[in-house]
Design a protein around this motif. Structure first.
Motif, short mmCIF file in Angstrom:
data_model
loop_
_atom_site.label_atom_id
_atom_site.label_comp_id
_atom_site.label_asym_id
_atom_site.label_seq_id
_atom_site.Cartn_x
_atom_site.Cartn_y
_atom_site.Cartn_z
N LYS A 15 -14.19 -32.58 -22.69
CA LYS A 15 -13.29 -32.90 -23.45
C LYS A 15 -12.53 -34.26 -21.72
CE LYS A 15 -8.45 -33.18 -24.51
NZ LYS A 15 -6.81 -32.61 -24.07
N TYR A 16 -12.58 -35.53 -22.18
CA TYR A 16 -12.38 -36.39 -21.06
C TYR A 16 -11.20 -36.66 -20.02
CZ TYR A 16 -10.67 -41.17 -19.02
OH TYR A 16 -9.74 -41.71 -18.16
N LYS A 17 -11.05 -36.66 -19.21
CA LYS A 17 -9.56 -35.80 -17.97
C LYS A 17 -9.63 -36.88 -17.16
CE LYS A 17 -7.26 -32.61 -15.09
NZ LYS A 17 -7.38 -31.79 -14.47
N PRO A 18 -8.78 -38.14 -17.62
CA PRO A 18 -8.19 -39.02 -16.64
C PRO A 18 -8.18 -38.92 -14.79
CG PRO A 18 -5.74 -39.13 -18.00
CD PRO A 18 -7.69 -38.39 -18.33
N ALA A 19 -8.01 -39.18 -14.45
CA ALA A 19 -7.79 -39.04 -12.63
C ALA A 19 -6.75 -38.87 -13.25
CB ALA A 19 -8.53 -40.43 -11.09
N SER A 20 -6.07 -38.30 -11.95
CA SER A 20 -4.65 -37.81 -12.03
C SER A 20 -4.43 -37.37 -10.12
CB SER A 20 -3.56 -37.53 -12.13
OG SER A 20 -4.10 -35.78 -12.85
N ASP B 194 -15.82 -38.09 1.34
CA ASP B 194 -14.84 -37.40 1.44
C ASP B 194 -14.33 -36.54 0.06
OD1 ASP B 194 -16.45 -37.58 3.73
OD2 ASP B 194 -15.30 -38.45 5.19
N GLY B 195 -14.46 -36.48 -0.30
CA GLY B 195 -14.36 -35.76 -1.57
C GLY B 195 -13.08 -36.56 -2.19
N ASP B 196 -12.76 -37.71 -1.32
CA ASP B 196 -11.55 -38.60 -2.30
C ASP B 196 -11.06 -39.42 -3.77
OD1 ASP B 196 -10.39 -38.19 0.36
OD2 ASP B 196 -10.55 -40.39 1.14
N TRP B 197 -10.65 -39.78 -4.02
CA TRP B 197 -11.09 -40.50 -5.98
C TRP B 197 -10.01 -42.02 -5.90
CZ3 TRP B 197 -9.08 -35.41 -4.56
CH2 TRP B 197 -7.28 -35.24 -5.35
N MET B 198 -9.83 -41.92 -6.36
CA MET B 198 -9.14 -43.08 -7.55
C MET B 198 -8.98 -42.70 -7.91
SD MET B 198 -11.63 -46.22 -6.32
CE MET B 198 -9.89 -47.76 -6.45
N ALA B 199 -7.69 -43.46 -8.87
CA ALA B 199 -6.83 -43.16 -10.39
C ALA B 199 -5.86 -44.56 -10.86
CB ALA B 199 -5.94 -42.13 -10.31
N ASN B 200 -5.57 -45.05 -12.13
CA ASN B 200 -5.12 -45.70 -12.90
C ASN B 200 -6.48 -47.10 -12.61
OD1 ASN B 200 -3.47 -44.89 -14.05
ND2 ASN B 200 -1.81 -45.08 -11.61
N SER B 201 -6.26 -47.48 -11.90
CA SER B 201 -6.66 -49.01 -11.53
C SER B 201 -7.80 -49.50 -12.44
CB SER B 201 -8.34 -48.84 -10.06
OG SER B 201 -7.25 -48.12 -9.43
#
Length: 221
Positions: free
Chosen positions: A66-71, A143-150
């Motif tokens: 299942k797809y899970k968006p970033a948050s 280093d383990g960071d991520w982006m959301a929305n965008s």
């Protein structure tokens, strides 16, 4: 990238190529075993229980992840891989417009996964705005960071399909982009401003078997 105002669809594309690309905000998958074939089943009729049990059961499809968006809780998971439509593989007005739409889908995939390979495969290494996009994404997944929305939502794409003096075709793309959010283990790091109305000129060349983006120019209102 500063906010820009979407131009009316009636605006015709420029015949000449813009000299400098204005950076965007984003620049801006079992089956049972067959029964024993030994002599223990000899003499049994086809309708006997033993014969029936030896039949191969129908495989049960494995449900896709299942797809899970970033948050704020974590990065996106099981992001669907965008697929270039067949129409976008044709040297035509409709082909260029379909390609332009796909380019932004590929860019969105990068925002969610940190993988810009799809965009690199369909863009010139000399595309300045593309290079800016790669940098934005790479900085968001360190280093383990991520982006959301965008995410970029394309509203309309139009091309007059006229070859410019530089041998390029142009497509005018109208879209909006959500505010980019940068997260790390410690939480929200940075949040940008949304671009609710953007008009961008995508310039591409046909390389014999596919389109390649060579420039992206944001048109100010």
């Amino acid at each position: 990238m500063s906010r820009t105002e979407v131009l009316r669809p009636a605006v015709r594309l420029k015949r000449a190529t813009a000299a400098v690309a204005v950076p965007l905000l984003f620049l801006t998958a079992c089956s049972g075993a067959a029964g024993d074939s030994g002599d223990s089943g000899a003499g049994e009729s086809p309708s006997s229980p033993a014969a029936t049990a030896s039949e191969t059961p129908t495989p049960t499809p494995t449900p896709s992840a299942k797809y899970k968006p970033a948050s704020a809780e974590g990065p996106a998971e099981n992001v669907p891989l965008p697929v270039m439509p067949e129409e976008a593989k044709v040297e035509s007005k409709e082909g260029l417009e379909a390609f332009a739409r796909y380019w932004y889908e590929a860019a969105n995939y990068g925002y969610e996964t940190g993988d810009v390979g799809l965009v690199q495969d369909i863009s010139s290494p000399d595309c300045t705005a593309c290079l800016n996009y790669y940098d934005v994404v790479s900085r968001g997944f360190v280093d383990g960071d991520w982006m959301a929305n965008s995410a970029i939502e394309v509203f309309d794409v139009h091309s007059d399909f006229v070859l410019t003096p530089d041998g390029r075709y142009q497509a005018l793309v109208y879209f909006q982009q959500e505010a980019m959010e940068y997260y790390g283990p410690e939480g929200l790091q940075t949040m940008g401003e949304p671009d609710p109305a953007v008009a961008q000129l995508l310039e591409a060349v046909w390389n014999g078997d596919q389109w390649n983006t060579v420039a992206l120019v944001t048109i100010q209102g």
